[in-house]
Design an enzyme around this catalytic site. Structure first.
Site, mmCIF file in Angstrom:
data_model
loop_
_atom_site.group_PDB
_atom_site.id
_atom_site.type_symbol
_atom_site.label_atom_id
_atom_site.label_comp_id
_atom_site.label_asym_id
_atom_site.label_seq_id
_atom_site.Cartn_x
_atom_site.Cartn_y
_atom_site.Cartn_z
ATOM 1 N N ASP A 1 65.669 96.684 -36.114
ATOM 2 C CA ASP A 1 65.901 98.042 -35.596
ATOM 3 C C ASP A 1 65.470 99.114 -36.603
ATOM 4 O O ASP A 1 65.809 100.285 -36.456
ATOM 5 C CB ASP A 1 67.383 98.226 -35.213
ATOM 6 C CG ASP A 1 68.337 98.076 -36.405
ATOM 7 O OD1 ASP A 1 67.856 97.855 -37.541
ATOM 8 O OD2 ASP A 1 69.562 98.183 -36.205
ATOM 9 N N GLU B 1 71.967 101.812 -40.164
ATOM 10 C CA GLU B 1 71.564 101.551 -38.783
ATOM 11 C C GLU B 1 70.997 102.830 -38.148
ATOM 12 O O GLU B 1 71.186 103.930 -38.693
ATOM 13 C CB GLU B 1 72.786 101.073 -37.989
ATOM 14 C CG GLU B 1 73.416 99.789 -38.512
ATOM 15 C CD GLU B 1 72.578 98.536 -38.252
ATOM 16 O OE1 GLU B 1 71.345 98.637 -38.098
ATOM 17 O OE2 GLU B 1 73.170 97.444 -38.213
ATOM 18 N N ASP C 1 74.082 96.181 -50.487
ATOM 19 C CA ASP C 1 75.159 96.118 -49.496
ATOM 20 C C ASP C 1 75.968 94.833 -49.598
ATOM 21 O O ASP C 1 75.590 93.900 -50.297
ATOM 22 C CB ASP C 1 74.588 96.299 -48.074
ATOM 23 C CG ASP C 1 73.279 95.535 -47.860
ATOM 24 O OD1 ASP C 1 73.004 94.603 -48.636
ATOM 25 O OD2 ASP C 1 72.540 95.864 -46.927
ATOM 26 N N HIS D 1 66.361 99.304 -39.775
ATOM 27 C CA HIS D 1 67.319 99.681 -40.828
ATOM 28 C C HIS D 1 66.847 99.267 -42.213
ATOM 29 O O HIS D 1 66.161 98.263 -42.373
ATOM 30 C CB HIS D 1 68.735 99.152 -40.536
ATOM 31 C CG HIS D 1 68.916 97.662 -40.642
ATOM 32 N ND1 HIS D 1 69.614 96.929 -39.710
ATOM 33 C CD2 HIS D 1 68.520 96.762 -41.571
ATOM 34 C CE1 HIS D 1 69.645 95.664 -40.064
ATOM 35 N NE2 HIS D 1 68.980 95.536 -41.193
#
Ligand code: F6R
Length: 260
Positions: free
Chosen positions: A136, A143, A67, A138
């Site tokens: 979270d 997400e 990313d 990810h």
């Protein structure tokens, strides 16, 4: 999934580095999928040491990063281009033309994402994908509620991820809101996956990913569908796992297991 728990983060990084070295020793022209963030720093340091001191050769390796933030040029100190150069590429002998990182400044994200996917395929696919995990759950910037079949695309970061990553920027306002990221589906096509997590703040996300139901609310849980995922943890990140004794039992019994 195979869960390998080390006492310290340093030992975790060394164990994961051996896994990557094993891939390179059996396939010198391997394609590596790479992550940024705090978690893989120890792994990159150990791979650089193996290169310098033990001759681990990266000259035929190709890399694809997961990313990049949208809007940050490669020269920005918080861009993932900059991170990879500073923390890994400049310490090993990977040819620069073999390193691919999503563009955070392209004028056509859709076309770029399609090209990135095609480039991975043209290189024969990813042999080993290194992953961290967000608080979270990810993986890359997939997400919660990301499709578990998603491909490389533009993604809006969750506010919790912006909070987590604010530590790298002078102010929270400077953290980009968008990123370009490989999808969960892209990641699941890798031959092998190495997921790393250290520290107490990752314990819940790891317990949900490894032992919870497969759900887009924790995109790392999709790795349960992958046939060759090894999860390298330190004691703190493993602290909420219910099956800890079983993982340690498997590790201890491995030397005597029949070879497949
Ligand atoms: C980074 C990435 C992210 C991070 C995750 C954990 O390329 O893909 O998924 O792995 O946000 O970040 P750290 O390691 O900084 O806790």
């Amino acid at each position: 999934m195979e869960v390998i728990i080390s006492k310290t983060s340093e030992a975790m990084s060394k164990a994961a580095a051996l896994e990557v070295a094993d891939v390179l020793n059996t396939k010198p022209n391997a394609v590596l999928g790479l992550a940024t963030g705090s978690t893989p720093l120890g792994l990159y340091k150990e791979l650089a040491r193996l290169h310098k001191e033990e001759g681990l050769n990266f000259s035929q390796v190709t890399t694809f990063n997961l990313d990049e933030y949208v809007g940050l040029p490669g020269s920005h100190s918080q861009s993932y281009h900059y991170f990879m150069h500073e923390n890994f590429f400049k310490h090993v002998n990977i040819p620069t033309q073999n390193t691919f990182i999503p563009s955070g400044t392209t004028s056509n994200y859709k076309a770029f994402c399609a090209w990135y996917e095609q480039r991975i395929a043209d290189c024969g696919g990813i042999d080993v994908q290194i992953l961290g995990i967000g608080t979270d759950g990810h993986i890359a910037f997939n997400e919660p509620t990301s499709s578990l079949q998603s491909r490389t695309r533009l993604k809006t970061l969750a506010e919790s991820t912006i909070d987590d990553n604010a530590r790298f920027f002078d102010t929270r306002e400077e953290v980009p809101i968008y990123a370009i990221t490989m999808g969960v589906g892209t990641i699941l096509e890798s031959q092998r996956i190495v997921l790393l997590a250290n520290g107490k703040n990752k314990a819940k996300a790891i317990a949900e990913a490894v032992e919870g139901p497969i759900t887009s609310m924790n995109t790392a849980s999709a790795l349960q569908m992958h046939g060759s995922t090894r999860v390298f943890l330190d004691d703190e990140a493993a602290s909420e796992l219910k099956m800890r004794e079983y993982y340690d039992w498997v590790r201890d019994k491995k030397p005597g297991a029949p070879q497949l």
